[in-house]
Design an enzyme around this catalytic site. Structure first.
Site, PDB file in Angstrom:
ATOM      1  N   GLU A 100      40.068  28.967  40.582  1.00 33.77           N
ATOM      2  CA  GLU A 100      39.091  29.947  41.080  1.00 33.77           C
ATOM      3  C   GLU A 100      38.670  29.694  42.524  1.00 33.77           C
ATOM      4  O   GLU A 100      38.208  28.601  42.870  1.00 33.77           O
ATOM      5  CB  GLU A 100      37.839  29.954  40.192  1.00 33.77           C
ATOM      6  N   LYS A 129      35.792  35.387  35.115  1.00 29.93           N
ATOM      7  CA  LYS A 129      34.842  35.468  34.015  1.00 29.93           C
ATOM      8  C   LYS A 129      35.486  36.271  32.906  1.00 29.93           C
ATOM      9  O   LYS A 129      35.842  37.434  33.094  1.00 29.93           O
ATOM     10  CB  LYS A 129      33.545  36.138  34.490  1.00 29.93           C
TER      11      LYS A 129
END
Length: 398
Positions: free
Chosen positions: A210, A226
């Site tokens: 990420e 997410k």
């Protein structure tokens, strides 16, 4: 706060650099020449300290709108930068929560590297002679974790927060050198920010996919992740069809848009990609890309204050979510949920330290969690955190 010196190439031993984002063509031509270690008890603003320390050692990033240039013939190549989640909370003036379970690990590390004409020798294969990892002990029981999920749901019902990310911790005793185990973690496929960093009495390994914040083609870029499911065809279909996961994801995208807007040129924030499902090892994950043009004169310190800690591991609104985290999590986040990457004259690329483990003198530490919304099922959230941690535990055990 500690600094090393003198600031010359001959000052420190050469080691092959395994920091996320270090220029691949330079890695065997780098030597550490200066280091800053800072802990929250030292006082001061870690974002400002990082920017000033970098500038003092030849990496000036006080205006990110001015493109720099990386020259392998120049002395300075760039620097590794690590910032803990606690340091990020500190920059916002909010409580960092419970103390870190790995207190020897600093909250800010900046390591400056110079080019050298003496290439480092190829390191021997990593060998974990005598490596043994004992049983893991979780910082909270499944029942305590589930109760924390219920507490967040109650806060959402009161209107205190829209979403809060809860992170659990586990530690295991070890014998031997932990660095080869952490290097195995950093080498996982899809680890965009795979790398290691270590200092006296501590080491960390990161396998994060990420992007917390990067500067790419003159734009600020963040890629929040997410939403997670097992990497099976059914798991992918379930993630794409989940209204709960999509709503949670969109809330974090909005938060990231707001974070970037604080330091962006007016009207330049945009969502380049929304809810793209990608594979990381044995998991499907939903990722978006948000970008913006930096405001005139934006420096590294103000950028770190705007984006740290990352929205995908805090919640929305960020300050209210951090208050929930401080009240509910039994131990600090340590090496996890912070930032790790590279700052050079020409680039900035920091990953969010998920999928991250750290070692102190006695214990190996690991963190895992997930985002909680009103629709969250406590048992499912406990199971998701365990599913995220299980393959990393197995890998670290070797």
């Amino acid at each position: 706060m500690t600094r090393n010196g003198p600031d010359v190439v001959e000052a420190l031993p050469q080691v092959e650099v395994d920091t996320p984002g270090a220029p691949p063509g330079c890695r065997r031509r780098l030597v550490e020449t200066a280091r800053l270690n800072w802990s929250a008890t030292d006082g001061g603003d870690p974002a400002d300290l990082a920017q000033r320390f970098l500038a003092a050692h030849g990496v000036t990033r006080d205006d990110l709108t001015r493109p720099g240039r990386h020259d392998p013939d120049d002395a300075v190549c760039g620097a590794a930068l690590y910032l803990s989640a606690a340091a990020g909370a500190y920059t916002l003036g909010v409580s960092p929560g419970a103390p870190s379970p790995a207190p020897t690990l600093p909250d800010l590390v900046v390591v400056v590297y110079h080019h050298t004409d003496r290439p480092t020798p190829t390191p021997p294969p990593a060998h974990a002679g005598g490596w043994r990892l004992g049983p893991w002990r979780d910082s909270w029981t499944p029942a305590a974790h589930a109760a924390a999920v219920d507490a967040v749901r109650a806060a959402i019902a009161r209107g205190d927060v829209y979403q809060t990310n809860l992170v659990g911790h586990a530690a295991a005793p070890y014998t031997g050198d932990p660095r080869p185990a952490l290097a195995r973690l950093a080498a996982l496929p899809g680890a965009r920010y795979g790398g290691t960093l270590h200092g006296p009495g501590w080491a960390l390994g990161c396998a994060s996919p990420e992007t917390l914040i990067a500067v790419e083609h003159g734009r600020l870029v963040t890629r929040p992740i997410k939403g997670t499911r097992p990497a099976t065809p059914a798991g992918r279909r379930e993630l794409l069809a989940s209204a709960k996961e999509r709503a949670e994801h969109v809330m974090i995208v909005d938060l990231e848009r707001n974070d970037l807007a604080r330091v962006a040129r007016t009207g330049s924030v945009r969502v380049d990609e929304l809810f793209a499902v990608r594979r990381w090892c044995d998991l499907w994950q939903a990722e978006s890309t948000v970008s913006a043009a930096p405001a005139d004169g934006l420096g590294l310190a103000d950028l770190l204050r705007a984006v740290c800690p990352g929205g995908s591991v805090t919640g929305a609104p960020k300050r209210a979510a951090l208050a929930q985290i401080a009240a509910l999590e039994p131990v600090g986040r340590g090496a996890s949920m912070g930032a790790l990457g590279w700052v050079g004259p020409d680039r900035l690329d920091l990953g969010l330290t998920i999928r991250t483990a750290a070692a102190d003198g006695d214990l190996l530490h690991l963190w895992a969690g997930g985002g909680i919304t009103w629709d969250s099922d406590p048992a499912a959230e406990v199971a998701e955190a365990a599913a995220k941690a299980a393959p990393i535990r197995a890998l670290l055990a070797g």
